[in-house]
Design a protein around this motif. Structure first.
Motif, mmCIF file in Angstrom:
data_model
loop_
_atom_site.group_PDB
_atom_site.id
_atom_site.type_symbol
_atom_site.label_atom_id
_atom_site.label_comp_id
_atom_site.label_asym_id
_atom_site.label_seq_id
_atom_site.Cartn_x
_atom_site.Cartn_y
_atom_site.Cartn_z
ATOM 1 N N ASN A 184 57.442 33.031 41.830
ATOM 2 C CA ASN A 184 56.669 33.669 42.899
ATOM 3 C C ASN A 184 55.860 34.860 42.396
ATOM 4 O O ASN A 184 54.764 35.126 42.907
ATOM 5 N N VAL A 185 56.365 35.574 41.406
ATOM 6 C CA VAL A 185 55.531 36.592 40.755
ATOM 7 C C VAL A 185 54.341 35.901 40.097
ATOM 8 O O VAL A 185 53.196 36.370 40.178
ATOM 9 N N GLY A 186 54.600 34.745 39.453
ATOM 10 C CA GLY A 186 53.513 33.976 38.865
ATOM 11 C C GLY A 186 52.523 33.457 39.902
ATOM 12 O O GLY A 186 51.316 33.447 39.669
ATOM 13 N N VAL A 187 53.036 33.019 41.071
ATOM 14 C CA VAL A 187 52.160 32.556 42.163
ATOM 15 C C VAL A 187 51.191 33.664 42.556
ATOM 16 O O VAL A 187 49.981 33.447 42.704
ATOM 17 N N TRP A 188 51.747 34.870 42.727
ATOM 18 C CA TRP A 188 50.910 35.994 43.124
ATOM 19 C C TRP A 188 49.869 36.306 42.056
ATOM 20 O O TRP A 188 48.684 36.478 42.360
ATOM 21 N N GLN A 189 50.282 36.363 40.796
ATOM 22 C CA GLN A 189 49.351 36.718 39.732
ATOM 23 C C GLN A 189 48.275 35.652 39.550
ATOM 24 O O GLN A 189 47.102 35.975 39.314
ATOM 25 N N LEU A 190 48.655 34.375 39.681
ATOM 26 C CA LEU A 190 47.667 33.299 39.583
ATOM 27 C C LEU A 190 46.700 33.325 40.761
ATOM 28 O O LEU A 190 45.490 33.135 40.601
ATOM 29 N N PHE A 191 47.247 33.558 41.964
ATOM 30 C CA PHE A 191 46.393 33.646 43.151
ATOM 31 C C PHE A 191 45.418 34.813 43.030
ATOM 32 O O PHE A 191 44.215 34.684 43.325
ATOM 33 N N ARG A 192 45.931 35.941 42.559
ATOM 34 C CA ARG A 192 45.101 37.141 42.387
ATOM 35 C C ARG A 192 43.977 36.895 41.374
ATOM 36 O O ARG A 192 42.806 37.176 41.652
ATOM 37 N N ASP A 193 44.340 36.353 40.200
ATOM 38 C CA ASP A 193 43.373 36.253 39.109
ATOM 39 C C ASP A 193 42.489 35.007 39.182
ATOM 40 O O ASP A 193 41.293 35.073 38.862
ATOM 41 N N LEU A 194 43.082 33.869 39.594
ATOM 42 C CA LEU A 194 42.303 32.633 39.617
ATOM 43 C C LEU A 194 41.522 32.430 40.907
ATOM 44 O O LEU A 194 40.408 31.899 40.883
ATOM 45 N N VAL A 195 42.122 32.834 42.031
ATOM 46 C CA VAL A 195 41.480 32.565 43.327
ATOM 47 C C VAL A 195 40.735 33.789 43.849
ATOM 48 O O VAL A 195 39.517 33.752 44.070
ATOM 49 N N VAL A 196 41.458 34.906 44.055
ATOM 50 C CA VAL A 196 40.810 36.092 44.626
ATOM 51 C C VAL A 196 39.695 36.594 43.720
ATOM 52 O O VAL A 196 38.559 36.840 44.164
ATOM 53 N N ASN A 197 40.008 36.712 42.434
ATOM 54 C CA ASN A 197 38.990 37.188 41.489
ATOM 55 C C ASN A 197 38.083 36.062 40.994
ATOM 56 O O ASN A 197 36.857 36.185 40.998
ATOM 57 N N VAL A 199 37.598 32.763 42.109
ATOM 58 C CA VAL A 199 36.839 31.954 43.065
ATOM 59 C C VAL A 199 35.970 32.828 43.976
ATOM 60 O O VAL A 199 34.786 32.550 44.185
ATOM 61 N N PHE A 200 36.574 33.922 44.489
ATOM 62 C CA PHE A 200 35.858 34.760 45.465
ATOM 63 C C PHE A 200 35.257 36.017 44.849
ATOM 64 O O PHE A 200 34.613 36.806 45.550
ATOM 65 N N HIS A 201 35.497 36.243 43.561
ATOM 66 C CA HIS A 201 34.859 37.330 42.804
ATOM 67 C C HIS A 201 35.127 38.718 43.399
ATOM 68 O O HIS A 201 34.251 39.581 43.415
ATOM 69 N N VAL A 202 36.355 38.906 43.871
ATOM 70 C CA VAL A 202 36.787 40.205 44.390
ATOM 71 C C VAL A 202 37.427 40.993 43.248
ATOM 72 O O VAL A 202 38.211 40.447 42.458
ATOM 73 N N ASP A 203 37.098 42.267 43.140
ATOM 74 C CA ASP A 203 37.684 43.123 42.106
ATOM 75 C C ASP A 203 39.166 43.343 42.403
ATOM 76 O O ASP A 203 39.529 43.835 43.468
ATOM 77 N N VAL A 204 40.047 42.948 41.477
ATOM 78 C CA VAL A 204 41.496 43.048 41.704
ATOM 79 C C VAL A 204 42.134 44.088 40.786
ATOM 80 O O VAL A 204 43.337 44.059 40.551
ATOM 81 N N THR A 205 41.329 45.008 40.293
ATOM 82 C CA THR A 205 41.853 46.026 39.375
ATOM 83 C C THR A 205 43.001 46.809 40.004
ATOM 84 O O THR A 205 44.025 47.061 39.362
#
Length: 530
Positions: free
Chosen positions: A123-136, A138-144
């Motif tokens: 689930n930590v991996g789910v969050w990190q993958l969602f953050r980096d692969l999808v939010v950043n 796919v949707f190009h949102v800054d996740v810094t």
């Protein structure tokens, strides 16, 4: 009632247990739940930097085969025992029957800790993958502000105080995100095995399709086709591996630590055993489910890892990237954006279902152990909902404990290493007991037998587990020493102080006959036809 169902229930009754859970899973579903937990799109991606940061390309490919073959031997050895004793919470039950109630009690706690680490780490991996692969991605949102940043060196333009504040915020965001993800998975598990099975069956196909397309994408748009890379061992411990292993170590230590890459990924296949009481023709389906899930993960995971290695523009630079190694490779592929976006979403969904299946397995372990009085408050955790035919309290306890594990160690690497270490130790325990009991106190076998390979396989499992234990406490995973020492001390104190007198273990002999009236009442209470 089908012949298989009648036989399954008869076997379960012969071990002193009622058919309280709903037996809806077929052979493919039993395979799919283990295949979903293994999920080469989870550990095969999130732990790829560990391979590159230890033994380089050789570790990611040949190391994968070495670890995968070991996992295959473990699954076959467990499958032989599962064929004889197809029960939920199988490892605990097997260790108790073959090695005594104290050995079984210890197995239960170690397996439970490993399963909690499965759900937590994925689930930590789910969050990190969602953050980096999808939010950043796919949707190009800054996740810094959602990302834990390196402090050595400091990011350009940021002070040490700014990085510390950013990282504190990122950890809290992760805790909240992981909690929400886990709640959704618990709700799905709560509302019956049918919904969970539908999702894990779907995941079985999803993993294969996405893995094939992902592999093709790396090969088509990135491959150098230099197959000599596969055999290129480079000791990347220390700075060469981005500090994944902080200080330089010998080549053999680098290789052994790197084996956590395949062994973290190819684990959790005991889910097939934990859902034995929900599987039709369990004595045959469960061994097949475990072995096939490991075998196909080994095959597809190896080809996928080869594609990552061949697509790396510079192996040394990839190793140096540390935790960002795979993401940098993927993001820099000149593949069509739409294709990469679809792959990103598929990877995240597969990881979500991976942890969902892990929670299913964890809850069945809790239920089975509580059914025999092994947990504090067992009367609560063993209850099965007559509406949903699931152990609802055990599901929510597993969810809470998995989130709590991320509070103690929010770092993915430590959680992943803990998962591999504790699960494989718990796998070895019933196999060790079986090695000593086979042909003596263990004379009842199921249709799946290893024959002359049984004892040699058991010896390989024990030796391999000792090596894994050594690798699993090397830096940066030495935080696990605290877990291991604390767990050993706690188990010794509890067993000799309390449990040796209180805990009876699974029913045996005359106790099974005494339970028949209770079995009938329990089945009537949940609506099982008797």
């Amino acid at each position: 009632m089908s012949d298989h169902h009648s036989e399954d229930v008869k076997v379960l009754h012969s071990m002193g247990y009622a058919q309280e859970l709903s037996r809806r899973m077929g052979g493919f579903s039993n395979f799919a739940i283990s295949f979903s937990i293994i999920c080469i799109l989870a550990g095969g991606i999130t732990s790829f930097p560990l391979a590159m940061g230890t033994g380089g390309a050789f570790e990611a490919t040949i190391g994968w085969i070495v670890g995968g073959l070991f996992a295959l031997i473990v699954s076959a050895s467990l499958g032989q025992i599962a064929s004889a004793y197809p029960t939920a919470g199988g490892l605990y039950h097997w260790s108790s029957i073959l090695g005594g109630r104290g050995w079984g009690w210890a197995t239960a706690w170690i397996n439970l800790l490993g399963l909690i680490f499965v759900v937590a780490s994925v689930n930590v991996g789910v969050w990190q993958l969602f953050r980096d692969l999808v939010v950043n991605g796919v949707f190009h949102v800054d996740v810094t502000s959602w990302t834990v940043l390196s402090t050595d060196p400091l990011p350009t333009g940021m002070t040490a105080d700014q990085v510390a504040a950013n990282n504190s915020h990122a950890i809290w965001v992760q805790i909240i995100a992981v909690s929400l993800i886990t709640i959704v998975q618990a709700l799905i598990n709560h509302f019956g095995i049918k919904l969970t099975t539908l999702l894990t069956d779907f995941s079985g196909y999803l993993i294969l399709v996405v893995a094939v397309i992902l592999t093709a994408t790396f090969l088509i748009w990135g491959a150098s086709w230099d197959f000599s890379r596969i055999f290129a061992f480079v000791n990347n411990t220390g700075d060469a591996g981005g500090g994944y292993v902080p200080s330089p170590r010998t080549a053999i230590i680098a290789f052994l630590v790197g084996l956590l890459y395949p062994l973290y990924t190819i684990t959790g296949f005991d889910a097939s055993a934990h859902t034995s009481e929900e599987t039709r023709d369990a004595r045959r389906a469960v061994p097949r489910g475990m072995i096939h899930s490991v075998f196909w993960s080994l095959v597809f995971g190896f080809v996928m890892a080869v594609s990552f290695v061949l697509a790396s523009p510079d192996l040394a630079a990839t190793a140096k990237d540390g935790g960002s190694a795979w993401f940098n490779l993927f993001n820099n592929l000149p593949a069509p954006t739409v294709l990469k976006d679809i792959l990103a979403i598929g990877i995240v969904v597969a990881n979500f279902i991976c942890a969902l299946a892990g929670l299913t397995s964890t809850s069945r372990m809790i239920f089975a152990f509580a059914r025999d009085g092994g947990l504090p408050g067992s009367s609560v955790w063993k209850v099965v909902s007559p509406t949903w035919r699931t152990p609802v309290a055990a599901i929510w306890l597993g969810a809470v404990l998995s989130v709590a594990a991320t509070l103690y160690s929010p770092a993915f690497a430590a959680l992943a290493a803990g998962c591999a270490l504790f699960l494989y130790v718990s796998y070895a325990m019933p196999i060790a007991a079986g090695l000593l009991a086979e042909g003596k106190s263990w004379t009842e076998f199921g249709p799946f037998r290893l024959g002359v390979w049984s004892k040699p396989f058991a010896v390989i499992v024990l030796l391999g587990t000792l090596i894994l234990m050594y690798a699993g406490i090397q830096p940066p995973f030495d935080i696990l020493i605290n877990y291991a020492i604390g767990l050993i001390v706690l188990l010794i104190v509890l067993w000799f102080g309390i449990e040796a007198r209180r805990f009876k273990g699974p029913p045996i002999g005359a106790e099974i006959a005494k339970r028949q009236a209770e079995i009938a009442a329990a089945e009537i209470a949940v609506g099982e036809k008797v």
